[in-house]
Design a protein around this motif. Structure first.
Motif, mmCIF file in Angstrom:
data_model
loop_
_atom_site.group_PDB
_atom_site.id
_atom_site.type_symbol
_atom_site.label_atom_id
_atom_site.label_comp_id
_atom_site.label_asym_id
_atom_site.label_seq_id
_atom_site.Cartn_x
_atom_site.Cartn_y
_atom_site.Cartn_z
ATOM 1 N N VAL A 27 0.837 -1.197 0.000
ATOM 2 C CA VAL A 27 0.000 0.000 0.000
ATOM 3 C C VAL A 27 0.872 1.248 0.000
ATOM 4 O O VAL A 27 2.075 1.183 0.237
ATOM 5 C CB VAL A 27 -0.943 0.027 1.231
ATOM 6 C CG1 VAL A 27 -1.877 -1.173 1.237
ATOM 7 C CG2 VAL A 27 -0.159 0.110 2.529
ATOM 8 N N VAL A 28 0.233 2.391 -0.253
ATOM 9 C CA VAL A 28 0.904 3.680 -0.167
ATOM 10 C C VAL A 28 0.866 4.114 1.295
ATOM 11 O O VAL A 28 -0.204 4.179 1.908
ATOM 12 C CB VAL A 28 0.207 4.728 -1.058
ATOM 13 C CG1 VAL A 28 0.844 6.103 -0.876
ATOM 14 C CG2 VAL A 28 0.253 4.305 -2.521
ATOM 15 N N CYS A 29 2.029 4.395 1.854
ATOM 16 C CA CYS A 29 2.103 4.825 3.244
ATOM 17 C C CYS A 29 1.362 6.156 3.405
ATOM 18 O O CYS A 29 1.625 7.108 2.665
ATOM 19 C CB CYS A 29 3.555 4.992 3.675
ATOM 20 S SG CYS A 29 3.739 5.643 5.357
ATOM 21 N N VAL A 38 1.085 -4.380 4.427
ATOM 22 C CA VAL A 38 0.033 -4.827 5.337
ATOM 23 C C VAL A 38 0.098 -6.349 5.371
ATOM 24 O O VAL A 38 -0.055 -6.999 4.335
ATOM 25 C CB VAL A 38 -1.364 -4.360 4.866
ATOM 26 C CG1 VAL A 38 -2.460 -4.931 5.759
ATOM 27 C CG2 VAL A 38 -1.437 -2.836 4.825
ATOM 28 N N MET A 39 0.372 -6.888 6.546
ATOM 29 C CA MET A 39 0.514 -8.345 6.706
ATOM 30 C C MET A 39 -0.261 -8.813 7.918
ATOM 31 O O MET A 39 -0.548 -8.035 8.825
ATOM 32 C CB MET A 39 1.990 -8.714 6.913
ATOM 33 C CG MET A 39 2.875 -8.372 5.762
ATOM 34 S SD MET A 39 4.582 -8.888 6.066
ATOM 35 C CE MET A 39 4.406 -10.663 6.090
ATOM 36 N N THR A 40 -0.555 -10.114 7.929
ATOM 37 C CA THR A 40 -1.121 -10.684 9.146
ATOM 38 C C THR A 40 -0.034 -10.651 10.209
ATOM 39 O O THR A 40 1.158 -10.721 9.906
ATOM 40 C CB THR A 40 -1.616 -12.130 8.936
ATOM 41 O OG1 THR A 40 -0.548 -12.921 8.446
ATOM 42 C CG2 THR A 40 -2.786 -12.183 7.980
ATOM 43 N N ARG A 84 -14.270 -7.101 2.881
ATOM 44 C CA ARG A 84 -14.559 -7.609 1.541
ATOM 45 C C ARG A 84 -13.337 -7.313 0.694
ATOM 46 O O ARG A 84 -12.940 -6.159 0.549
ATOM 47 C CB ARG A 84 -15.790 -6.935 0.957
ATOM 48 C CG ARG A 84 -16.100 -7.428 -0.434
ATOM 49 C CD ARG A 84 -17.436 -6.879 -0.919
ATOM 50 N NE ARG A 84 -17.641 -7.266 -2.289
ATOM 51 C CZ ARG A 84 -17.829 -6.419 -3.285
ATOM 52 N NH1 ARG A 84 -17.879 -5.122 -3.044
ATOM 53 N NH2 ARG A 84 -18.004 -6.853 -4.503
ATOM 54 N N LEU A 85 -12.744 -8.343 0.143
ATOM 55 C CA LEU A 85 -11.545 -8.182 -0.669
ATOM 56 C C LEU A 85 -11.907 -7.723 -2.072
ATOM 57 O O LEU A 85 -12.957 -8.073 -2.596
ATOM 58 C CB LEU A 85 -10.777 -9.499 -0.732
ATOM 59 C CG LEU A 85 -10.265 -10.022 0.603
ATOM 60 C CD1 LEU A 85 -9.692 -11.413 0.435
ATOM 61 C CD2 LEU A 85 -9.235 -9.088 1.192
ATOM 62 N N GLY A 86 -11.018 -6.959 -2.678
ATOM 63 C CA GLY A 86 -11.199 -6.514 -4.051
ATOM 64 C C GLY A 86 -11.135 -5.008 -4.155
ATOM 65 O O GLY A 86 -11.427 -4.292 -3.210
ATOM 66 N N GLY A 87 -10.705 -4.536 -5.308
ATOM 67 C CA GLY A 87 -10.635 -3.098 -5.554
ATOM 68 C C GLY A 87 -9.245 -2.543 -5.370
ATOM 69 O O GLY A 87 -8.379 -3.188 -4.779
ATOM 70 N N PRO A 88 -9.001 -1.334 -5.856
ATOM 71 C CA PRO A 88 -7.662 -0.750 -5.824
ATOM 72 C C PRO A 88 -7.268 -0.144 -4.478
ATOM 73 O O PRO A 88 -6.286 0.585 -4.394
ATOM 74 C CB PRO A 88 -7.721 0.322 -6.912
ATOM 75 C CG PRO A 88 -9.155 0.732 -6.932
ATOM 76 C CD PRO A 88 -9.939 -0.516 -6.609
ATOM 77 N N ASP A 90 -6.694 -1.021 -0.207
ATOM 78 C CA ASP A 90 -6.526 -2.032 0.832
ATOM 79 C C ASP A 90 -7.795 -2.076 1.681
ATOM 80 O O ASP A 90 -8.244 -1.030 2.154
ATOM 81 C CB ASP A 90 -5.298 -1.643 1.653
ATOM 82 C CG ASP A 90 -5.382 -2.054 3.102
ATOM 83 O OD1 ASP A 90 -5.632 -3.229 3.361
ATOM 84 O OD2 ASP A 90 -5.212 -1.173 3.956
ATOM 85 N N PRO A 91 -8.407 -3.241 1.873
ATOM 86 C CA PRO A 91 -9.672 -3.305 2.611
ATOM 87 C C PRO A 91 -9.522 -3.151 4.120
ATOM 88 O O PRO A 91 -10.510 -2.931 4.809
ATOM 89 C CB PRO A 91 -10.208 -4.691 2.259
ATOM 90 C CG PRO A 91 -8.997 -5.495 1.949
ATOM 91 C CD PRO A 91 -8.015 -4.544 1.331
ATOM 92 N N PHE A 92 -8.329 -3.253 4.652
ATOM 93 C CA PHE A 92 -8.128 -3.200 6.101
ATOM 94 C C PHE A 92 -7.959 -1.764 6.600
ATOM 95 O O PHE A 92 -8.569 -1.370 7.580
ATOM 96 C CB PHE A 92 -6.929 -4.063 6.500
ATOM 97 C CG PHE A 92 -7.090 -5.491 6.087
ATOM 98 C CD1 PHE A 92 -7.868 -6.360 6.828
ATOM 99 C CD2 PHE A 92 -6.507 -5.965 4.922
ATOM 100 C CE1 PHE A 92 -8.056 -7.667 6.438
ATOM 101 C CE2 PHE A 92 -6.678 -7.274 4.524
ATOM 102 C CZ PHE A 92 -7.455 -8.121 5.279
#
Length: 194
Positions: A27-29, A38-40, A84-88, A90-92
């Protein structure tokens, strides 16, 4: 057998869902504009199902400015509310993905190199086969414009652009400009997942 088996012009969809590619996400900081990850969290038990990645606590880290943030799934009673995953984006954290670029009037995006490799393998193939996996694999959910044979050259050029972009962790993707501040996660998913 791997999820992308390519021999010559053949691609076999092994049925891996988009969630299989959702760790890590680049991701962009939000602080310095460089590439962040972004990681688990590393202290969690081993993953049993890819779907768990939608609920697992995440950590955002930037190697340039040392920004660190934590994300945990919302709880409603005893239930966890996953993303919900998907899209340009980051969902988190709602941040723009690092690997995104304009292509054919849309945005081609990927979570990481493995995701980019899988998209490239499918798009480059002249013979595309479905395996016996689930019907909702990442490849099956790619938008028609990405899979269209007439767009193959443009999409593959965009993939190469994304590879070059990934190689430079300080060159912010042009497609990420215009939404520097994190978006509310609920606002990210009004449209289709890709």
């Amino acid at each position: 057998m791997s999820d992308t088996e390519r021999t010559g012009g053949r691609h076999l969809d092994g049925g891996r869902p988009l969630a299989a590619y959702a760790d890590p996400l680049y991701v962009v900081c939000p602080r310095c504009g460089s590439r962040a990850t972004v990681m688990t969290r590393p202290d969690l038990p081993e993953l049993r199902y890819y779907a768990e990645l939608r609920f697992r606590p995440r950590r955002l880290t930037c190697g340039d400015c040392a920004l660190t943030r934590e994300w945990t799934a919302e709880r409603r009673g005893n239930a966890l509310i996953g993303v919900r995953l998907g899209g340009p984006d980051d969902p988190f954290f709602g941040l723009p993905l690092w690997l995104q670029t304009p292509c054919r009037g849309k945005v081609l995006w990927a979570y990481n190199e493995r995701h980019l490799d899988a998209v490239e393998a499918h798009v480059a193939a002249t013979l595309r086969e479905r395996g016996s996996g689930p019907a909702m694999s990442m490849v099956a959910c790619l938008p028609a414009w990405v899979k269209a044979a007439g767009n193959r050259d443009d999409v593959l050029r965009a993939v190469e652009h994304l590879r070059a972009q990934h190689a430079d962790p300080h060159h912010r993707p042009s497609a990420a400009y215009g939404h520097e501040t994190p978006r509310r996660t609920a606002d990210l998913y009004a449209g289709p997942p890709y």
